[in-house]
Design a protein around this motif. Sequence first.
Motif, PDB file in Angstrom:
ATOM      1  N   ARG A 110       0.805  -1.230   0.000  1.00 10.60           N
ATOM      2  CA  ARG A 110       0.000   0.000   0.000  1.00 10.60           C
ATOM      3  C   ARG A 110       0.834   1.273   0.000  1.00 10.60           C
ATOM      4  O   ARG A 110       0.366   2.316  -0.444  1.00 10.60           O
ATOM      5  CB  ARG A 110      -0.948   0.012   1.201  1.00 10.60           C
ATOM      6  CG  ARG A 110      -2.143  -0.897   1.000  1.00 10.60           C
ATOM      7  CD  ARG A 110      -3.011  -0.940   2.214  1.00 10.60           C
ATOM      8  NE  ARG A 110      -2.313  -1.596   3.314  1.00 10.60           N
ATOM      9  CZ  ARG A 110      -2.840  -1.800   4.517  1.00 10.60           C
ATOM     10  NH1 ARG A 110      -4.039  -1.375   4.791  1.00 10.60           N
ATOM     11  NH2 ARG A 110      -2.148  -2.422   5.446  1.00 10.60           N
ATOM     12  N   SER A 114       3.757   3.849  -1.236  1.00  8.81           N
ATOM     13  CA  SER A 114       4.272   4.130  -2.581  1.00  8.81           C
ATOM     14  C   SER A 114       5.521   5.007  -2.472  1.00  8.81           C
ATOM     15  O   SER A 114       5.885   5.457  -1.388  1.00  8.81           O
ATOM     16  CB  SER A 114       3.194   4.829  -3.416  1.00  8.81           C
ATOM     17  OG  SER A 114       2.764   6.007  -2.759  1.00  8.81           O
ATOM     18  N   SER A 174       5.522   7.023   0.895  1.00  7.29           N
ATOM     19  CA  SER A 174       4.251   7.698   1.100  1.00  7.29           C
ATOM     20  C   SER A 174       3.252   6.696   1.656  1.00  7.29           C
ATOM     21  O   SER A 174       3.202   5.543   1.211  1.00  7.29           O
ATOM     22  CB  SER A 174       3.707   8.243  -0.226  1.00  7.29           C
ATOM     23  OG  SER A 174       4.637   9.134  -0.792  1.00  7.29           O
ATOM     24  N   ASP A 175       2.456   7.156   2.648  1.00  5.05           N
ATOM     25  CA  ASP A 175       1.410   6.291   3.202  1.00  5.05           C
ATOM     26  C   ASP A 175       0.250   6.191   2.201  1.00  5.05           C
ATOM     27  O   ASP A 175       0.298   6.819   1.133  1.00  5.05           O
ATOM     28  CB  ASP A 175       0.999   6.779   4.605  1.00  5.05           C
ATOM     29  CG  ASP A 175       0.097   8.017   4.599  1.00  5.05           C
ATOM     30  OD1 ASP A 175      -0.410   8.411   3.522  1.00  5.05           O
ATOM     31  OD2 ASP A 175      -0.116   8.580   5.686  1.00  5.05           O
ATOM     32  N   PRO A 176      -0.808   5.420   2.505  1.00  5.83           N
ATOM     33  CA  PRO A 176      -1.870   5.208   1.504  1.00  5.83           C
ATOM     34  C   PRO A 176      -2.592   6.489   1.063  1.00  5.83           C
ATOM     35  O   PRO A 176      -3.185   6.517  -0.007  1.00  5.83           O
ATOM     36  CB  PRO A 176      -2.835   4.251   2.214  1.00  5.83           C
ATOM     37  CG  PRO A 176      -1.965   3.490   3.156  1.00  5.83           C
ATOM     38  CD  PRO A 176      -0.950   4.484   3.637  1.00  5.83           C
ATOM     39  N   GLU A 177      -2.512   7.576   1.884  1.00  2.57           N
ATOM     40  CA  GLU A 177      -3.112   8.842   1.457  1.00  2.57           C
ATOM     41  C   GLU A 177      -2.073   9.818   0.911  1.00  2.57           C
ATOM     42  O   GLU A 177      -2.381  10.990   0.666  1.00  2.57           O
ATOM     43  CB  GLU A 177      -3.887   9.479   2.624  1.00  2.57           C
ATOM     44  CG  GLU A 177      -5.118   8.668   2.994  1.00  2.57           C
ATOM     45  CD  GLU A 177      -6.133   9.460   3.796  1.00  2.57           C
ATOM     46  OE1 GLU A 177      -5.884  10.637   4.092  1.00  2.57           O
ATOM     47  OE2 GLU A 177      -7.181   8.874   4.114  1.00  2.57           O
ATOM     48  N   GLY A 178      -0.848   9.353   0.765  1.00  2.82           N
ATOM     49  CA  GLY A 178       0.170  10.190   0.135  1.00  2.82           C
ATOM     50  C   GLY A 178       1.005  11.025   1.089  1.00  2.82           C
ATOM     51  O   GLY A 178       1.824  11.834   0.658  1.00  2.82           O
ATOM     52  N   ASN A 179       0.810  10.868   2.427  1.00  5.78           N
ATOM     53  CA  ASN A 179       1.645  11.604   3.377  1.00  5.78           C
ATOM     54  C   ASN A 179       3.067  11.046   3.373  1.00  5.78           C
ATOM     55  O   ASN A 179       3.269   9.830   3.333  1.00  5.78           O
ATOM     56  CB  ASN A 179       1.075  11.483   4.799  1.00  5.78           C
ATOM     57  CG  ASN A 179      -0.330  12.016   4.895  1.00  5.78           C
ATOM     58  OD1 ASN A 179      -0.562  13.200   4.658  1.00  5.78           O
ATOM     59  ND2 ASN A 179      -1.278  11.155   5.218  1.00  5.78           N
TER      60      ASN A 179
END
Length: 180
Positions: free
Chosen positions: A97, A99, A115-120
Amino acid sequence: MQLRWSHAVVYVRDMEPMLDFYTKVLGFEITDRGPVGPAGGPEIVFMSQVPSDHHQLAFLSVRKDNDPPNSVNHFAFRVDSIDEVRAMTGRLTDDGRASNLNPMTHGNAWSIYFSDPEGNGLEVFCDTPWHVQQPQGRPWDMSKNNEEVAAETREAFAAEPGFEPIADFYKAHAKHLRNR
Ligand SMILES: [Fe+2]
């Protein structure tokens, strides 16, 4: 493995007034500053007020006037060893999950950025045996063994300003903070 909070890197619009507030009001010391990447890159300024960290906070001067105020480049967690950085990278890869996995060394750290699943943006890193003036950054090859990685990192950064054993840096940093 335990992830221990280390630092955040935050986008700012107007560097000097922000530094003025964070140093004079909140009590941070500037530990390093300089352009990121090739000449002309945005400036990054590192700050700390604890003896255990070169930076607890860094500002990157890239925010445009009308961008939202809450702009975090990344949150960073320290682990104990290069094997744990490698293990975390394996976990992230297996899970699928996260990226933008990006192994970087700053000379003073071996990091995996992702990056975490929300892009942070997140960073998990361990200290290297050395300190070196920041900012610095280059990729490191996780497939090599620890001795090879250490030798390559030392070779890459030994000629850079401020290169010294990390224990010496933390000792001097702690003394400076005590005497201010
Ligand atoms: Fe970082």
